[in-house]
Design a protein around this motif. Structure first.
Motif, PDB file in Angstrom:
ATOM      1  N   MET A  62       0.847  -1.197   0.000  1.00  0.00           N
ATOM      2  CA  MET A  62       0.000   0.000   0.000  1.00  0.00           C
ATOM      3  C   MET A  62       0.877   1.239   0.000  1.00  0.00           C
ATOM      4  N   SER A 114       0.716   3.737  -2.691  1.00  0.00           N
ATOM      5  CA  SER A 114       0.180   4.897  -3.405  1.00  0.00           C
ATOM      6  C   SER A 114      -0.388   5.906  -2.411  1.00  0.00           C
ATOM      7  N   GLU A 115      -0.635   7.098  -2.893  1.00  0.00           N
ATOM      8  CA  GLU A 115      -1.182   8.153  -2.029  1.00  0.00           C
ATOM      9  C   GLU A 115      -2.554   7.768  -1.490  1.00  0.00           C
ATOM     10  N   ASP A 116      -3.386   7.148  -2.345  1.00  0.00           N
ATOM     11  CA  ASP A 116      -4.715   6.714  -1.901  1.00  0.00           C
ATOM     12  C   ASP A 116      -4.607   5.615  -0.842  1.00  0.00           C
ATOM     13  N   ASP A 117      -3.646   4.698  -1.050  1.00  0.00           N
ATOM     14  CA  ASP A 117      -3.445   3.627  -0.073  1.00  0.00           C
ATOM     15  C   ASP A 117      -3.027   4.198   1.279  1.00  0.00           C
ATOM     16  N   GLN A 118      -2.114   5.161   1.246  1.00  0.00           N
ATOM     17  CA  GLN A 118      -1.650   5.767   2.485  1.00  0.00           C
ATOM     18  C   GLN A 118      -2.784   6.489   3.198  1.00  0.00           C
ATOM     19  N   THR A 119      -3.632   7.153   2.426  1.00  0.00           N
ATOM     20  CA  THR A 119      -4.790   7.837   3.010  1.00  0.00           C
ATOM     21  C   THR A 119      -5.729   6.836   3.671  1.00  0.00           C
ATOM     22  N   ALA A 120      -5.923   5.696   3.015  1.00  0.00           N
ATOM     23  CA  ALA A 120      -6.787   4.649   3.575  1.00  0.00           C
ATOM     24  C   ALA A 120      -6.206   4.080   4.858  1.00  0.00           C
TER      25      ALA A 120
END
Length: 437
Positions: free
Chosen positions: A129, A131-137
């Motif tokens: 995880m 990616s930026e979206d993964d980190q946000t999640a």
């Protein structure tokens, strides 16, 4: 600053063995990388020469993202364990964990406890995880992932303990779990400390006149262990395992003080504050005081009048002098730090330490003098004075002023502090006189 502190602790050794550095081979590496970023040549050299590993490297911050904590604390340890498997002469792998790895338990014993996740599952999550979206999640689901642990540090240290045990068939393993590590007592120099983590940050804030109110429940015990006693205890326990039989069933040693001497946060504050009459650092923001609050309302009011309003006034003064305001930012950091450690200062923990006590009792009189690690033999008032006058004032706040200067600082700040309190009382009395006349 940190480099200077590290060099300082080697001065005594340098006097006794001026050429000691010739016996040290530095290895370049990183917890963030696979194989710890250790070169193949260095790995081969280590495999042929290492007999003992003491693994204490970790990111000890409570509030770092779960992915970072996983990579450094769990995967970093796994990579070292893999390297340890290649070491032909390895006698013992000493892993430094924390007594609070399973801090959700009412009684924390010297044993392994199960975790809801396997180490490899958590590692794959952190690795994949990215990616930026993964980190946000991950940030959004952080609390659900680590529940019931209060922070990512204890969560990753708990999972790491179970992972370390997987290698019990390959070599001897010793797990050391100290509680809150503070300054050294006597070695290599009295009162040496290198960071503001945990209790160091709290009491440095009080002595430095920055932390002037704190919210905490009544009679909460604080389990503090001296830095040199932790090192000595780890060596003594490691030796106990090295001479004690076959590979397998790695023991855990809780290095704690509360079974020998119990002190509460309130008592610690009450014992530290009288020292302000003789010790006030030159860089103190104010005369050391600390109001212990029991509820949110009193803490809000104290925080407003003792922290926020003075911070605004200080920063206004800095602006008028053409300097960059910094006190409000400092208090934001302090309040954030308070939120992070709130779980630990509002909870009482019961630790078992029979294994560590057995090791302490097994030491010869000569070994006890060389490797003191039994808190039953430690004199707390002596350490407390050393902790405040040397550990906090000199080591952390970097004030090596002589006793005369510290006394003069105390007199000046006391005059200012009580002078302003008297002025405030007079203004308040005059206000009520005018209103009700």
């Amino acid at each position: 600053m940190l480099r200077g502190k590290i060099i300082e602790i080697f001065e005594l050794l340098r006097k006794e063995r001026p050429q000691f550095a010739n016996d040290i081979i530095p290895i370049s590496g990183s917890l963030d990388e696979l194989e710890l970023a250790i070169s193949k040549e260095d790995q081969a050299m280590l495999a042929e020469n290492i007999q003992l590993i003491i693994h204490s490297a970790a990111d000890v911050r409570f509030d770092i993202p779960i992915a970072n904590a996983t990579i450094r604390n769990i995967r970093g340890t796994r990579e070292l364990l893999k390297l340890a498997q290649k070491m032909n002469n390895l006698e013992n792998f000493i892993h430094i964990s924390t007594a609070y790895a399973f801090c959700m338990r009412k009684v924390i014993g010297e044993e392994f406890y199960e975790t809801p996740f396997d180490s490899e599952v958590v590692i794959r999550m952190a690795e994949n995880m990215t990616s930026e979206d993964d980190q946000t999640a991950l940030v959004a689901f952080r609390d659900k992932i680590i529940h019931p642990w209060p922070n990512t540090y204890t969560f990753t240290k708990a999972i790491t303990e179970l992972m370390v045990r997987k290698y019990e068939k390959h070599f001897k393993i010793t797990v050391i779990k100290p509680s809150i590590v503070t300054a050294t007592f006597r070695e290599p120099i009295p009162g040496w400390a290198s960071n503001f983590s945990g209790a160091n940050g709290v009491f440095a804030g009080i002595v430095g006149g920055v932390l002037r109110c704190f919210k905490i429940q009544k009679d909460i015990a604080i389990d503090m262990v001296y830095g040199d006693y932790v090192v000595n205890g780890a060596l003594a326990a490691g030796h106990d395992i090295s001479i004690g039989g076959n590979i397998g069933k790695p023991p855990i040693y809780n290095i704690v003080s509360s079974n020998d001497y119990v002190t509460t946060f309130d008592q610690m504050v009450d014992e530290i504050l009288p020292l302000r009459l003789s010790v006030v650092p030159s860089k103190a923001l104010w005369f050391p005081t600390c109001t212990v609050c029991r509820d949110s309302v009193s803490f809000f009011l104290c925080n407003l009048f003792f922290h926020i309003i003075p911070a605004v006034l200080f920063d206004l003064g800095l602006l008028l002098k053409g300097k960059k305001p910094q006190i409000i930012k400092l208090y934001r950091q302090i309040h954030s730090f308070g939120d992070v450690i709130n779980f630990f200062i509002c909870s009482t923990f019961k630790f078992e330490n029979k294994n560590m006590k057995r090791v302490c009792k097994s030491l010869t009189l000569a070994d006890k003098q060389i490797f003191p690690c039994d808190f039953a033999d430690a004199y707390w008032p002596e350490y407390r004075d050393c902790y405040v006058k040397i550990g906090i004032t000199q080591s952390l706040l970097n004030d090596k002023s002589d006793e005369k200067t510290l006394n003069r600082n105390s007199t000046i700040w006391k005059f200012i502090h009580y002078g302003l309190l008297s002025f405030g009382a007079l203004c308040t009395a005059f206000f009520f006189y005018v209103v009700f006349k």
